[in-house]
Write a protein that holds these residues in place. Sequence first.
Motif, PDB file in Angstrom:
ATOM      1  N   GLU A  64       0.835  -1.209   0.000  1.00 18.08           N
ATOM      2  CA  GLU A  64       0.000   0.000   0.000  1.00 18.08           C
ATOM      3  C   GLU A  64       0.871   1.261   0.000  1.00 18.08           C
ATOM      4  OE1 GLU A  64      -2.410   0.900   3.565  1.00 18.08           O
ATOM      5  OE2 GLU A  64      -4.143   0.744   2.234  1.00 18.08           O
ATOM      6  N   ASN A  89       2.897   1.631  -3.304  1.00 15.15           N
ATOM      7  CA  ASN A  89       1.999   1.909  -4.433  1.00 15.15           C
ATOM      8  C   ASN A  89       1.527   3.360  -4.467  1.00 15.15           C
ATOM      9  OD1 ASN A  89       2.259  -0.673  -5.333  1.00 15.15           O
ATOM     10  ND2 ASN A  89       0.225  -1.368  -4.688  1.00 15.15           N
ATOM     11  N   VAL A  90       1.571   4.047  -3.318  1.00 12.87           N
ATOM     12  CA  VAL A  90       1.208   5.464  -3.285  1.00 12.87           C
ATOM     13  C   VAL A  90       2.188   6.273  -4.123  1.00 12.87           C
ATOM     14  CG1 VAL A  90       1.024   7.507  -1.798  1.00 12.87           C
ATOM     15  CG2 VAL A  90       0.019   5.354  -1.062  1.00 12.87           C
ATOM     16  N   MET A 139       1.219   7.609  -7.684  1.00 13.18           N
ATOM     17  CA  MET A 139      -0.228   7.830  -7.860  1.00 13.18           C
ATOM     18  C   MET A 139      -0.558   9.318  -7.994  1.00 13.18           C
ATOM     19  SD  MET A 139      -2.085   5.030  -5.410  1.00 13.18           S
ATOM     20  CE  MET A 139      -3.602   5.082  -6.337  1.00 13.18           C
ATOM     21  N   HIS A 159       0.832  12.727  -9.809  1.00  8.57           N
ATOM     22  CA  HIS A 159       1.754  13.171 -10.849  1.00  8.57           C
ATOM     23  C   HIS A 159       1.706  14.688 -10.978  1.00  8.57           C
ATOM     24  CE1 HIS A 159       1.720   8.962 -12.342  1.00  8.57           C
ATOM     25  NE2 HIS A 159       0.463   9.012 -11.937  1.00  8.57           N
ATOM     26  N   VAL A 166      -4.171  13.144  -9.890  1.00  4.44           N
ATOM     27  CA  VAL A 166      -4.246  12.123  -8.836  1.00  4.44           C
ATOM     28  C   VAL A 166      -4.988  10.901  -9.370  1.00  4.44           C
ATOM     29  CG1 VAL A 166      -4.900  11.676  -6.452  1.00  4.44           C
ATOM     30  CG2 VAL A 166      -4.346  14.017  -7.159  1.00  4.44           C
ATOM     31  N   ASP A 167      -4.327   9.752  -9.333  1.00  2.95           N
ATOM     32  CA  ASP A 167      -4.929   8.536  -9.884  1.00  2.95           C
ATOM     33  C   ASP A 167      -6.086   8.016  -9.035  1.00  2.95           C
ATOM     34  OD1 ASP A 167      -3.045   8.711 -11.849  1.00  2.95           O
ATOM     35  OD2 ASP A 167      -1.785   7.081 -11.120  1.00  2.95           O
ATOM     36  N   SER A 168      -6.022   8.280  -7.730  1.00  2.18           N
ATOM     37  CA  SER A 168      -7.035   7.734  -6.814  1.00  2.18           C
ATOM     38  C   SER A 168      -8.036   8.815  -6.405  1.00  2.18           C
ATOM     39  CB  SER A 168      -6.344   7.169  -5.564  1.00  2.18           C
ATOM     40  OG  SER A 168      -7.236   7.045  -4.492  1.00  2.18           O
ATOM     41  N   GLN A 200     -10.243  14.721 -11.039  1.00  5.78           N
ATOM     42  CA  GLN A 200      -9.119  14.361 -10.163  1.00  5.78           C
ATOM     43  C   GLN A 200      -7.830  15.100 -10.529  1.00  5.78           C
ATOM     44  OE1 GLN A 200     -10.897   9.859  -9.589  1.00  5.78           O
ATOM     45  NE2 GLN A 200      -8.708  10.087  -9.805  1.00  5.78           N
TER      46      GLN A 200
END
Length: 554
Positions: free
Chosen positions: A87, A90-91, A94, A96, A110-112, A136
């Motif tokens: 976790e 992986n942040v 995420m 850019h 932001v991917d999330s 996002q």
Amino acid sequence: MQKPLIIQGDKSILLDVHSDETKEARYALIPFAELEKSPEHLHTYRLTNISLWNAASAGLKSDEVISILKKYSRYTFPENVGFWITETMNVYGMIHLVSTDKPDVLKLVVDSEKIFLQIASYKQIQKYLSKAETAQTFLLKLIHRGTVKQLLLKQNFPVQDEVPLREGEPFEFSLRSITQNGEKLELRDYQIEAAETFLGNQNICTGFGTIVLPCGAGKTIVGLLIMSQLKTNTLILAPNVSSVYQWKREILDKTSILEDDIGIYSGDTKEIKKITIATYQIITWRKHEKEDFPHFFVFRERNWGLIIYDEVHLLPAPIFRITAELQVIRRLGLTATLVREDGLETDVFSLVGPKRYDVPWKELEEKGWIAHAYCIEVRTQLPTQKEIEYAIAPMRQKYRIASENDNKQSAITSILDKHRGEPVLIIGQYIAQLEKLAEYLSAPLLTGKTPQYERERLYELFRKGQLPVLIVSKVANFAIDLPDASIAIQVSGSFGSRQEEAQRLGRILRPKEKDSFFYTIVTKETVEEEYAEKRQKFLAEQGYEYEIILNETS
């Protein structure tokens, strides 16, 4: 034989030093774990967000970290730790930071959705960000690039910076094949690898970051190699005047750059040229605390294509401020250890850049690139007449009483007798103590007040073997080029500073035919013993062991 690692649910890792696989396990841990304690039998490491993000920035994947831990784990690997590693790592990647069609505006993508909403609710950052029309995505001004990265990291959100860097004003030069001293300049494999890792074919997400190499391993040459490949105006920041002039000597000796193209910006000389070398002290000087920093203009004076932060772990807080604005310029941090006792490694990560390259000290020692060194702690008794004074003193004064213990003189004499004929550096924290030693040993003392010309004279006499003992204050922690020094005696230090311990050992690590010896003299059964243990942590992580001997003087 049992496996060496005991991995615990609180993200700590115990390393059993008696296992057959201890050495390779220690090396495997260095890229992604931090050493916390190193007593006799079990060393304690810890996984942290920064340690894992540094690993991720270097290309290490979460499954590789987990695989290493499972390989050396004595017991069943805790699943909660594996989940947290995945976790956390992986942040990274995420969030850019990218360019827009407006030169002074950037996008934060932001991917999330969950992370996007968390960032949107973060009050401290709201004044820098505005929501874009794209989902996002935030917009921000170019000048806030570093500040936003810094604030997000404090919320455990590392930013992958993909904004192209400015090329800077071109400046054509090259490395010499033969130095001015007539020696062949041979680049070592790890120096080339470090430069390549930093530059990354000059793609996005490269050109900023920190290279960690031991003292004596040629960090300056890595800097020169990167400079020669970028061929641009360069600003170099160094910790003191001695290191400024050492950079100048190295540039003249190993590159085609002429002296007329090198400017020195310090207390005495203020020149700004294509290659400019400045001290942190002059850049952060100001008359009064409420005034601005008058020398910050140096950062904007030329179209710099590269800024080098030498000994980046020492970076003063005001430099972080200006570095937050200078995210458009390539930034290289050089250090032997990224340890900061104030915990500002996060600012180095977000503003200068993540750790791009590291190599275990012992690995370079085994290959002959740095000297083989023995670390020895000499414990001596506190004089009887000082025991009551020590017992009733406050903690800080206890440390000074123990550090300035006069019984250390006999321990020094014993060491000098053992290494008669070899050049010896004696390094300490307290000037009064060093002045006593200078008189006791009839040896010269070099401090912060010693004029630069006198420092250079003493260094030269020491290099030539005409000065058997040189006593130096903490100004000599950095940038002393004394290749033949093989014995260092540390009589006092900056409390539990791990980076200082590493730097002082580094004074004697330049490769040579004979072994090096690093002595630390401490007063036994005092707080100095406790601080000595803290200081030794970083070197223990690198595989150094301290032999403990007693000096029986009372």
